[in-house]
Scaffold this active site. Structure first.
Site, short mmCIF file in Angstrom:
data_model
loop_
_atom_site.label_atom_id
_atom_site.label_comp_id
_atom_site.label_asym_id
_atom_site.label_seq_id
_atom_site.Cartn_x
_atom_site.Cartn_y
_atom_site.Cartn_z
N SER A 1 0.89 -1.27 0.05
CA SER A 1 -0.11 0.00 -0.01
C SER A 1 0.84 1.30 -0.07
O SER A 1 2.03 1.12 0.53
CB SER A 1 -0.97 -0.25 1.23
OG SER A 1 -1.63 1.40 1.36
N TYR B 1 -2.10 -0.10 11.02
CA TYR B 1 -2.03 -0.78 9.58
C TYR B 1 -0.83 -0.12 8.85
O TYR B 1 -0.30 -0.83 8.06
CB TYR B 1 -3.58 -0.16 8.84
CG TYR B 1 -3.74 -0.45 7.44
CD1 TYR B 1 -3.90 -1.67 6.92
CD2 TYR B 1 -3.47 0.54 6.45
CE1 TYR B 1 -4.07 -1.99 5.46
CE2 TYR B 1 -3.43 0.32 4.90
CZ TYR B 1 -3.65 -0.91 4.63
OH TYR B 1 -3.89 -1.21 3.31
#
Length: 236
Positions: free
Chosen positions: A137, A150
């Site tokens: 990501s 995260y």
């Protein structure tokens, strides 16, 4: 599983929906597949679509947080391409996050990455070929409020991928990390405007590009972003 087919075999984790489903269906035209996710019924539906595209498909209903179960199911599989896609996100301030939410993200985004890769990589090294592709990501190089866990796991992915690449490239194994920006999936709360975001199929195309590059060429990091949050996809 023995690959008697001339088609390479790709193992895709988190293959029952979203980005993983799109990757499976994108690779089905060129690869036979091993599809892994927790829900057998959802996997079965994806498998049917992939078989219709010409792939031979094996499904494995696994909770990849269970390292013993992952090793038992995956060790010995002759896999040419591993796509580590499984991941979860709980986006909330640190002081609102429970220990269970924290541990679940670490278990899926970090520990499962170890379990799966450790199970299939020895076979790649033994055969002198293979490709490990990890879905990361852009959160792996930036931060945001609510991303303490995260973004931490996605920073881990970046370090893990580059270190592994250096370790196994001389054995003929490529390691790629695909780093998407915002993708229209169930990650976002209901009501979020996703009309400007990337679609899962865009990430599948990026994976296919990385894993089908010429053998002497490695696409190690590939960042894919929506062009603009101010313009919906339909405006192009």
């Amino acid at each position: 599983m023995t690959n008697s087919s001339p088609r390479p075999v790709a193992l895709v984790t988190g293959a029952s929906r979203g980005i993983g489903q799109a990757i499976a269906q994108r690779l089905a035209a060129t690869h036979d597949l091993v599809l892994v996710a927790r829900h057998a019924d959802l996997l079965a539906a994806v498998a049917r679509a992939c078989e219709a595209a010409g792939a031979t498909v094996q499904t494995l209903a696994l909770d990849l947080r269970d390292g013993v179960a992952a090793a038992a199911a995956l060790s010995g599989l002759q896999v040419d391409v591993l796509v580590n896609n499984a991941g979860v996100a709980v986006l909330k301030p640190f002081l609102d996050m429970t220990a269970e939410e924290w541990n679940r993200q670490v278990d899926v985004n970090v520990n499962a990455l170890y379990h799966v890769t450790r199970a299939v990589l020895p076979g790649m090294v033994q055969r002198g070929r293979g490709h490990v592709c990890i879905i990361g990501s852009t959160a792996g190089r930036n931060t945001f409020v609510g991303g303490t866990c995260y973004t931490g796991t996605k920073h881990f992915v970046m370090g893990f991928a580059e270190s592994l690449m250096l370790e196994v490239r001389d054995a003929g194994i490529g390691v790629s990390v695909i780093t998407p920006g915002s993708v229209a999936t169930e990650l976002f709360p209901e009501g979020t405007n996703t009309a400007w975001m990337l679609e899962p199929e865009n990430i599948a195309d990026a994976v296919a590009f990385a894993v089908t590059a010429p053998p002497h060429m490695l696409v190690h990091r590939l960042e894919v972003r929506p062009l603009s949050p101010k313009r919906p996809r339909s405006s192009f």
